[in-house]
Design a protein around this motif. Structure first.
Motif, PDB file in Angstrom:
ATOM      1  N   PRO A  12     -10.133  43.400  45.676  1.00  0.00           N
ATOM      2  CA  PRO A  12     -10.916  44.070  46.891  1.00  0.00           C
ATOM      3  C   PRO A  12     -12.116  43.402  46.891  1.00  0.00           C
ATOM      4  CG  PRO A  12     -10.573  45.511  45.488  1.00  0.00           C
ATOM      5  CD  PRO A  12      -9.856  44.430  44.861  1.00  0.00           C
ATOM      6  N   VAL A  13     -12.619  42.751  48.094  1.00  0.00           N
ATOM      7  CA  VAL A  13     -14.136  42.089  48.111  1.00  0.00           C
ATOM      8  C   VAL A  13     -14.635  42.605  49.477  1.00  0.00           C
ATOM      9  CG1 VAL A  13     -13.476  40.022  46.686  1.00  0.00           C
ATOM     10  CG2 VAL A  13     -13.199  40.049  49.377  1.00  0.00           C
ATOM     11  N   SER A  14     -15.746  42.715  49.529  1.00  0.00           N
ATOM     12  CA  SER A  14     -16.660  43.474  50.617  1.00  0.00           C
ATOM     13  C   SER A  14     -16.813  42.363  51.781  1.00  0.00           C
ATOM     14  CB  SER A  14     -17.897  43.944  50.194  1.00  0.00           C
ATOM     15  OG  SER A  14     -18.703  42.971  49.787  1.00  0.00           O
ATOM     16  N   ASN A  15     -17.086  40.970  51.387  1.00  0.00           N
ATOM     17  CA  ASN A  15     -17.319  40.026  52.566  1.00  0.00           C
ATOM     18  C   ASN A  15     -16.447  38.983  52.096  1.00  0.00           C
ATOM     19  OD1 ASN A  15     -18.537  37.621  53.527  1.00  0.00           O
ATOM     20  ND2 ASN A  15     -20.084  38.990  54.428  1.00  0.00           N
ATOM     21  N   ILE A  16     -15.296  38.475  52.753  1.00  0.00           N
ATOM     22  CA  ILE A  16     -14.413  37.464  52.708  1.00  0.00           C
ATOM     23  C   ILE A  16     -15.191  36.104  52.443  1.00  0.00           C
ATOM     24  CG2 ILE A  16     -13.520  37.231  54.862  1.00  0.00           C
ATOM     25  CD1 ILE A  16     -11.410  37.318  51.668  1.00  0.00           C
ATOM     26  N   GLU A  17     -15.859  35.628  53.197  1.00  0.00           N
ATOM     27  CA  GLU A  17     -16.670  34.427  53.177  1.00  0.00           C
ATOM     28  C   GLU A  17     -17.609  34.319  52.018  1.00  0.00           C
ATOM     29  OE1 GLU A  17     -16.998  36.402  56.049  1.00  0.00           O
ATOM     30  OE2 GLU A  17     -15.507  35.384  57.537  1.00  0.00           O
ATOM     31  N   HIS A  18     -18.218  35.401  51.680  1.00  0.00           N
ATOM     32  CA  HIS A  18     -18.993  35.117  50.610  1.00  0.00           C
ATOM     33  C   HIS A  18     -18.197  35.187  49.237  1.00  0.00           C
ATOM     34  CE1 HIS A  18     -22.605  37.142  52.961  1.00  0.00           C
ATOM     35  NE2 HIS A  18     -22.557  35.827  52.730  1.00  0.00           N
ATOM     36  N   GLU A  60     -14.459  52.151  45.664  1.00  0.00           N
ATOM     37  CA  GLU A  60     -13.648  53.189  44.723  1.00  0.00           C
ATOM     38  C   GLU A  60     -12.440  52.100  44.230  1.00  0.00           C
ATOM     39  OE1 GLU A  60     -12.766  54.864  48.812  1.00  0.00           O
ATOM     40  OE2 GLU A  60     -14.423  54.649  47.450  1.00  0.00           O
ATOM     41  N   HIS A  61     -12.368  51.075  45.063  1.00  0.00           N
ATOM     42  CA  HIS A  61     -11.211  50.027  44.679  1.00  0.00           C
ATOM     43  C   HIS A  61     -11.234  48.719  43.897  1.00  0.00           C
ATOM     44  CE1 HIS A  61      -9.148  51.622  48.753  1.00  0.00           C
ATOM     45  NE2 HIS A  61      -9.257  52.487  47.899  1.00  0.00           N
ATOM     46  N   ILE A  62     -12.578  48.590  43.696  1.00  0.00           N
ATOM     47  CA  ILE A  62     -13.058  47.694  42.735  1.00  0.00           C
ATOM     48  C   ILE A  62     -12.218  47.858  41.330  1.00  0.00           C
ATOM     49  CG2 ILE A  62     -15.023  46.889  43.854  1.00  0.00           C
ATOM     50  CD1 ILE A  62     -16.616  48.293  41.396  1.00  0.00           C
ATOM     51  N   HIS A  63     -12.138  46.667  40.745  1.00  0.00           N
ATOM     52  CA  HIS A  63     -11.325  46.763  39.431  1.00  0.00           C
ATOM     53  C   HIS A  63     -12.498  46.968  38.092  1.00  0.00           C
ATOM     54  CE1 HIS A  63      -7.692  45.690  40.850  1.00  0.00           C
ATOM     55  NE2 HIS A  63      -8.013  44.500  41.467  1.00  0.00           N
ATOM     56  N   LYS A  64     -12.501  48.142  37.839  1.00  0.00           N
ATOM     57  CA  LYS A  64     -13.591  48.502  36.686  1.00  0.00           C
ATOM     58  C   LYS A  64     -13.004  47.970  35.380  1.00  0.00           C
ATOM     59  CE  LYS A  64     -15.233  52.805  39.171  1.00  0.00           C
ATOM     60  NZ  LYS A  64     -15.041  52.191  40.271  1.00  0.00           N
ATOM     61  N   HIS A  97     -12.547  35.240  21.055  1.00  0.00           N
ATOM     62  CA  HIS A  97     -11.596  35.129  21.895  1.00  0.00           C
ATOM     63  C   HIS A  97     -11.596  35.452  23.441  1.00  0.00           C
ATOM     64  CE1 HIS A  97      -9.530  34.548  18.141  1.00  0.00           C
ATOM     65  NE2 HIS A  97      -8.995  33.704  18.748  1.00  0.00           N
ATOM     66  N   TRP A  98     -12.588  36.251  23.831  1.00  0.00           N
ATOM     67  CA  TRP A  98     -12.572  36.628  25.285  1.00  0.00           C
ATOM     68  C   TRP A  98     -14.181  37.452  25.477  1.00  0.00           C
ATOM     69  CZ3 TRP A  98     -13.655  41.976  26.324  1.00  0.00           C
ATOM     70  CH2 TRP A  98     -13.716  42.869  25.249  1.00  0.00           C
ATOM     71  N   PHE A  99     -14.384  37.618  26.809  1.00  0.00           N
ATOM     72  CA  PHE A  99     -15.433  38.083  27.263  1.00  0.00           C
ATOM     73  C   PHE A  99     -15.048  38.661  28.746  1.00  0.00           C
ATOM     74  CE2 PHE A  99     -16.271  33.790  28.417  1.00  0.00           C
ATOM     75  CZ  PHE A  99     -16.827  33.940  29.617  1.00  0.00           C
ATOM     76  N   ASN A 100     -15.776  39.370  29.078  1.00  0.00           N
ATOM     77  CA  ASN A 100     -15.808  40.041  30.761  1.00  0.00           C
ATOM     78  C   ASN A 100     -16.970  39.512  31.589  1.00  0.00           C
ATOM     79  OD1 ASN A 100     -13.262  41.105  30.111  1.00  0.00           O
ATOM     80  ND2 ASN A 100     -14.227  42.838  29.627  1.00  0.00           N
ATOM     81  N   PHE A 101     -16.845  39.489  32.809  1.00  0.00           N
ATOM     82  CA  PHE A 101     -17.903  39.270  33.887  1.00  0.00           C
ATOM     83  C   PHE A 101     -17.357  39.950  34.978  1.00  0.00           C
ATOM     84  CE2 PHE A 101     -15.094  35.616  34.578  1.00  0.00           C
ATOM     85  CZ  PHE A 101     -15.249  35.457  35.845  1.00  0.00           C
ATOM     86  N   GLU A 102     -18.531  40.108  35.746  1.00  0.00           N
ATOM     87  CA  GLU A 102     -18.369  40.747  37.355  1.00  0.00           C
ATOM     88  C   GLU A 102     -18.203  39.709  38.245  1.00  0.00           C
ATOM     89  OE1 GLU A 102     -20.201  45.234  36.529  1.00  0.00           O
ATOM     90  OE2 GLU A 102     -21.461  43.433  37.588  1.00  0.00           O
ATOM     91  N   ASP A 103     -17.610  40.081  39.530  1.00  0.00           N
ATOM     92  CA  ASP A 103     -17.778  39.157  40.563  1.00  0.00           C
ATOM     93  C   ASP A 103     -18.810  39.745  41.494  1.00  0.00           C
ATOM     94  OD1 ASP A 103     -16.577  41.253  41.851  1.00  0.00           O
ATOM     95  OD2 ASP A 103     -14.856  40.182  42.536  1.00  0.00           O
ATOM     96  N   LEU A 104     -18.867  39.555  42.989  1.00  0.00           N
ATOM     97  CA  LEU A 104     -20.147  39.997  43.684  1.00  0.00           C
ATOM     98  C   LEU A 104     -19.988  41.390  43.930  1.00  0.00           C
ATOM     99  CD1 LEU A 104     -20.396  36.981  46.264  1.00  0.00           C
ATOM    100  CD2 LEU A 104     -21.814  37.406  44.321  1.00  0.00           C
ATOM    101  N   ASP A 105     -18.681  41.717  43.800  1.00  0.00           N
ATOM    102  CA  ASP A 105     -18.571  43.325  44.368  1.00  0.00           C
ATOM    103  C   ASP A 105     -18.557  44.202  43.009  1.00  0.00           C
ATOM    104  OD1 ASP A 105     -18.448  43.196  47.105  1.00  0.00           O
ATOM    105  OD2 ASP A 105     -16.854  41.887  46.876  1.00  0.00           O
TER     106      ASP A 105
END
Length: 113
Positions: A12-18, A60-64, A97-105
Motif C-alpha cells: 500500500p502506497v499513498s502516492n503511486i507516482e512518488h 493502518e494498512h502499511i506493513h509494520k 545477514h539481514w537488515f530492515n528499511f522503510e519506504d516513503l510510507d
C-alpha cells in the motif's frame, strides 16, 4: 487448482507516482511501465513482482513487519547503498545477514543475504 507460485506482493502506497519513482530508483528499474487503473504499478523483478497500489493505502494498512525480502549477495554494500540514498534504515545489519528499511510510507522491507 493453484500454481505453486506467488505472482506478486501488494504494497500500500499513498502516492503511486512518488512510490514508483522511489522504488524504481532504489531497485535500478526504469519508470516507463504503465500505471494500471490509475493506482497500480508493477515492479518487474526476477521471481515475484512487487505491486504498488495506492487504492489500498491507509495508514493502518502499511506493513509494520516485512511482507517480503530483497536478496543480496553483499549485505554491507546494500546497506551502504541505501544509506547513500538517504533511505531510513530501521535496523543495523543483524547476524551479518539481514537488515530492515522503510519506504516513503513506512512499509518495512527486509534485505537478506
Amino acid at each position: 487448482m493453484f500454481l505453486n507460485k506467488i505472482g506478486g506482493v501488494f504494497i500500500p502506497v499513498s502516492n503511486i507516482e512518488h512510490a514508483r519513482d522511489w522504488y524504481c530508483d532504489i531497485l535500478g528499474l526504469p519508470t516507463d511501465r504503465e500505471i494500471h487503473f490509475g493506482h497500480i504499478y508493477v515492479l518487474p523483478l526476477n521471481g515475484q513482482n512487487i505491486i504498488l497500489d495506492s487504492k489500498i493505502y491507509a495508514p493502518e494498512h502499511i506493513h509494520k513487519v516485512p511482507a517480503f525480502q530483497l536478496l543480496t549477495d553483499d549485505i554491507k554494500r546494500s546497506y551502504d547503498y541505501l544509506k547513500q540514498k538517504n533511505v531510513h534504515i530501521t535496523t543495523e545489519i543483524e547476524d551479518g545477514h539481514w537488515f530492515n528499511f522503510e519506504d516513503l510510507d513506512g512499509n518495512i522491507i527486509m534485505v537478506c543475504k
